[in-house]
Design an enzyme around this catalytic site. Structure first.
Site, PDB file in Angstrom:
ATOM      1  N   ALA A 142       0.670  -1.062   0.031  1.00 48.38           N
ATOM      2  CA  ALA A 142      -0.031  -0.096  -0.201  1.00 48.38           C
ATOM      3  C   ALA A 142       0.931   1.220   0.000  1.00 48.38           C
ATOM      4  O   ALA A 142       2.085   1.305   0.441  1.00 48.38           O
ATOM      5  CB  ALA A 142      -0.878  -0.133   1.001  1.00 48.38           C
ATOM      6  N   GLU A 200      -0.842  -5.153 -11.308  1.00 43.63           N
ATOM      7  CA  GLU A 200      -2.051  -5.091 -10.643  1.00 43.63           C
ATOM      8  C   GLU A 200      -3.176  -5.298 -11.766  1.00 43.63           C
ATOM      9  O   GLU A 200      -3.414  -4.363 -12.176  1.00 43.63           O
ATOM     10  CB  GLU A 200      -2.214  -3.744  -9.900  1.00 43.63           C
ATOM     11  CG  GLU A 200      -1.417  -3.901  -8.487  1.00 43.63           C
ATOM     12  CD  GLU A 200      -1.905  -2.647  -7.690  1.00 43.63           C
ATOM     13  OE1 GLU A 200      -2.690  -1.914  -7.720  1.00 43.63           O
ATOM     14  OE2 GLU A 200      -1.108  -2.546  -6.589  1.00 43.63           O
TER      15      GLU A 200
END
Length: 281
Positions: A142, A200
């Site tokens: 993150a 991703e």
């Protein structure tokens, strides 16, 4: 057969490309400003506009500015008209209404192809939620508050109700077609060295047309595309018969430019040093 092959070569040499059945041309005009055609009006660009718009680059080097956050962020579950063709993993998920409009069109197109098991796993996150996520998951998984695209309201984490996105029909469909609806796969598999983020397959970012199409055709990330615009500040693109003129301006203070008087004009900063003017002709 020879005539068909020769015609194809001529089209390609003229900058005409067919991708997944879509027509696209890209030119770098010799004109210094192709926006000045016909009647025009004056608009003023200022440094504040560098930090607003759909083409903002956000990463570990360029944080989100307050004025860059979309002003029309809503809780999707509270807007029935914005929930169609996909499910919500969490009823608190938020996104920009202006992003959801092309997203719904994309969901409709996918449904026509028999692909309809989409889930939105995450959308807009405020600084508090982003910081919580960063503390929970760590820097490998993150980004800190203010350095994530999710803090803009332009990105969606999209999943599948069937399986992991890299293998799911939903993931494959988006990788083939998202660009034609103004979305890009923000962190591709082979571009981690450029984006600084691992692959991703679920993270899609809205940048709008024709930018998503140009990025797809030239295999550019957002980082690379914004640099490309600096190198080629004047572009002309045609997507499915719709012509767009793009002009990049480096902005260091107030400056007045001329734009067409009766055309759709969109402004976006790059979150660094300039503003991109896109005109739909």
């Amino acid at each position: 057969m020879k005539k068909w092959f020769l015609a194809l070569i001529l089209l390609l040499s003229a900058g005409y490309i067919l991708t997944q059945g879509k027509s696209f041309t890209l030119d770098v005009p010799n004109e210094t400003n192709p926006l000045l055609k016909g009647e025009s009006v004056s608009i003023t660009l200022n440094k504040n506009q560098i930090f607003q718009g759909d083409l903002l680059l956000v990463n570990k080097h360029y944080p989100v500015r307050e004025q860059g956050v979309k002003s029309d962020v809503v809780t999707l579950a509270q807007h029935e008209e914005l929930v169609r063709g996909y499910g919500l993993l969490d009823p608190s998920i938020q996104s920009s209404k202006s992003v959801m409009e092309p997203f719904l069109a994309m969901m409709d197109a996918a449904a026509q192809d028999g692909v309809n098991q989409f889930l939105i796993n995450s959308g807009y996150r405020d600084a508090k939620r982003q910081n919580e996520l960063y503390l929970e998951m760590g820097q490998e998984y993150a980004l800190p508050a203010g350095y994530s695209e999710h803090n803009l309201g332009l990105s969606l984490d999209i999943g599948s109700a069937q399986e992991e996105m890299s293998r799911a029909p939903e993931g494959r469909w988006l990788q083939k077609h998202a660009w034609s609806h103004g979305f890009i796969l923000r962190y591709p598999k082979d571009k981690s060295a450029v984006t600084g983020i691992q692959y991703e397959p679920w993270h899609f970012r809205y940048v709008g047309l024709p930018h998503s199409v140009i990025m797809k055709e030239k295999n550019l990330t957002l980082e690379e595309y914004l640099e490309y615009l600096k190198e080629h500040p004047t572009l002309s693109a045609t997507v499915e018969g719709v012509e767009y003129q793009i002009q990049y301006y480096r902005v260091s203070g107030n400056m007045t430019i001329q734009v067409p008087a009766h055309q759709q004009v969109e402004l976006s900063g790059n979150n660094s040093d300039g503003v991109i003017v896109t005109v739909r002709v």
